[in-house]
Design a protein around this motif. Structure first.
Motif, PDB file in Angstrom:
ATOM      1  N   GLU A 113     -39.085  24.665  57.699  1.00 19.27           N
ATOM      2  CA  GLU A 113     -37.949  25.567  57.861  1.00 19.27           C
ATOM      3  C   GLU A 113     -36.852  25.279  56.842  1.00 19.27           C
ATOM      4  O   GLU A 113     -36.190  26.196  56.359  1.00 19.27           O
ATOM      5  CB  GLU A 113     -37.415  25.501  59.290  1.00 19.27           C
ATOM      6  N   ARG A 114     -36.667  24.021  56.473  1.00 23.57           N
ATOM      7  CA  ARG A 114     -35.692  23.674  55.440  1.00 23.57           C
ATOM      8  C   ARG A 114     -36.081  24.311  54.111  1.00 23.57           C
ATOM      9  O   ARG A 114     -35.239  24.844  53.387  1.00 23.57           O
ATOM     10  CB  ARG A 114     -35.571  22.158  55.276  1.00 23.57           C
ATOM     11  N   MET A 115     -37.391  24.287  53.802  1.00 23.43           N
ATOM     12  CA  MET A 115     -37.866  24.901  52.565  1.00 23.43           C
ATOM     13  C   MET A 115     -37.583  26.406  52.553  1.00 23.43           C
ATOM     14  O   MET A 115     -37.279  26.973  51.503  1.00 23.43           O
ATOM     15  CB  MET A 115     -39.361  24.658  52.381  1.00 23.43           C
ATOM     16  N   VAL A 116     -37.648  27.038  53.704  1.00 24.95           N
ATOM     17  CA  VAL A 116     -37.348  28.468  53.787  1.00 24.95           C
ATOM     18  C   VAL A 116     -35.845  28.688  53.643  1.00 24.95           C
ATOM     19  O   VAL A 116     -35.397  29.474  52.806  1.00 24.95           O
ATOM     20  CB  VAL A 116     -37.836  29.069  55.128  1.00 24.95           C
ATOM     21  N   TYR A 117     -35.062  27.992  54.446  1.00 22.60           N
ATOM     22  CA  TYR A 117     -33.635  28.275  54.496  1.00 22.60           C
ATOM     23  C   TYR A 117     -32.859  27.692  53.323  1.00 22.60           C
ATOM     24  O   TYR A 117     -31.697  28.039  53.129  1.00 22.60           O
ATOM     25  CB  TYR A 117     -33.077  27.846  55.851  1.00 22.60           C
ATOM     26  N   SER A 129     -31.400  37.757  50.210  1.00 24.09           N
ATOM     27  CA  SER A 129     -30.507  38.679  50.911  1.00 24.09           C
ATOM     28  C   SER A 129     -30.898  38.822  52.385  1.00 24.09           C
ATOM     29  O   SER A 129     -30.080  39.223  53.203  1.00 24.09           O
ATOM     30  CB  SER A 129     -30.511  40.040  50.231  1.00 24.09           C
ATOM     31  N   ALA A 130     -32.142  38.486  52.711  1.00 28.01           N
ATOM     32  CA  ALA A 130     -32.614  38.541  54.093  1.00 28.01           C
ATOM     33  C   ALA A 130     -33.893  37.723  54.215  1.00 28.01           C
ATOM     34  O   ALA A 130     -34.606  37.529  53.234  1.00 28.01           O
ATOM     35  CB  ALA A 130     -32.879  39.975  54.518  1.00 28.01           C
ATOM     36  N   LYS A 189     -36.264  38.237  51.089  1.00 24.44           N
ATOM     37  CA  LYS A 189     -35.873  39.401  50.283  1.00 24.44           C
ATOM     38  C   LYS A 189     -34.818  38.979  49.263  1.00 24.44           C
ATOM     39  O   LYS A 189     -34.114  38.010  49.455  1.00 24.44           O
ATOM     40  CB  LYS A 189     -35.288  40.500  51.171  1.00 24.44           C
ATOM     41  N   GLY A 190     -34.695  39.734  48.195  1.00 22.76           N
ATOM     42  CA  GLY A 190     -33.670  39.451  47.194  1.00 22.76           C
ATOM     43  C   GLY A 190     -34.190  38.551  46.089  1.00 22.76           C
ATOM     44  O   GLY A 190     -35.391  38.483  45.840  1.00 22.76           O
ATOM     45  N   ALA A 223     -36.401  32.344  44.858  1.00 21.28           N
ATOM     46  CA  ALA A 223     -37.430  31.757  43.992  1.00 21.28           C
ATOM     47  C   ALA A 223     -38.810  31.834  44.641  1.00 21.28           C
ATOM     48  O   ALA A 223     -39.820  31.914  43.953  1.00 21.28           O
ATOM     49  CB  ALA A 223     -37.083  30.313  43.673  1.00 21.28           C
ATOM     50  N   SER A 224     -38.865  31.788  45.948  1.00 17.66           N
ATOM     51  CA  SER A 224     -40.128  31.893  46.678  1.00 17.66           C
ATOM     52  C   SER A 224     -40.021  33.070  47.642  1.00 17.66           C
ATOM     53  O   SER A 224     -39.203  33.047  48.554  1.00 17.66           O
ATOM     54  CB  SER A 224     -40.412  30.601  47.436  1.00 17.66           C
ATOM     55  N   ASN A 225     -40.840  34.086  47.444  1.00 24.00           N
ATOM     56  CA  ASN A 225     -40.741  35.307  48.245  1.00 24.00           C
ATOM     57  C   ASN A 225     -41.474  35.236  49.570  1.00 24.00           C
ATOM     58  O   ASN A 225     -41.083  35.891  50.525  1.00 24.00           O
ATOM     59  CB  ASN A 225     -41.273  36.498  47.455  1.00 24.00           C
TER      60      ASN A 225
END
Length: 185
Positions: free
Chosen positions: A96-100, A107-108, A129-130, A133-135
């Motif tokens: 979750e840290r890698m995501v946030y 943007s979302a 979104k936006g 670096a990692s979609n």
């Protein structure tokens, strides 16, 4: 004087004999990718899945870590594996840290939880979104012994509009990977 008038008249006559200018029609970029054919990824690790023949899988730094590359798109999915040893919560927090960490540029973030109890496959799929670096990212676990993460990266600056067709194509591949993901016994 007459020579000058004739010269100007002939010059204007020659310059005016071109075609009428036509505005360039607006067009849109059309990227077409092949229809994927899926094959099973077999390895000596605790998991298996199906992946597109448009991608190539190579070994990464550690055992059971892989790169799934899309060379024509300049994209890679980095797949990691961790055995759970009384540190399940730490793996969830790290995923979750890698995501946030991408919230500075994203943007979302769309989060989808999934579970396949018959295969003991549980996890979350994240779409950022936006200008992230990692979609696309996900983690998969059986919640007792195994933990797998995956992160999509492009070898280019994040440009959401330009990368959207490639992201959508790879997203379908990643969803298929999750649908076919299994733990080995």
């Amino acid at each position: 004087m007459i020579k000058n008038v004739i010269f100007i008249f002939v010059s204007l006559l020659l310059l005016s004999c071109g075609k009428d200018p036509v505005p360039k029609p607006s067009g849109e970029l059309r990227l077409e990718y092949p229809t994927p054919k899926y094959q099973k990824f077999e390895n000596n690790c605790a998991y298996s899945f199906e992946y597109s023949d448009f991608s190539k899988i190579t070994d990464a730094k550690r055992p059971c870590w892989y790169y799934m590359s899309y060379p024509k798109m300049k994209a890679k999915i980095f797949i990691t594996y961790y055995p759970i040893q009384n540190d399940f919560a730490d793996h969830i927090k790290e995923a979750e840290r890698m995501v946030y960490d991408h919230t500075k540029r994203a943007s979302a973030i769309d989060t989808k939880s999934f579970e396949y109890p018959e295969k003991k496959v549980y996890g979350n799929f994240y779409e950022l979104k936006g200008q992230s670096a990692s979609n696309l990212q996900f983690y998969v676990t059986d919640s007792t012994r195994h933990f797998v993460t995956a992160y999509l990266y492009f070898n280019t600056r994040p440009k959401p509009d330009s990368l959207a067709p490639a992201v959508n194509y790879i997203k379908k591949d990643m969803m298929h990977l999750l649908d076919t993901f299994e733990w080995k016994k």
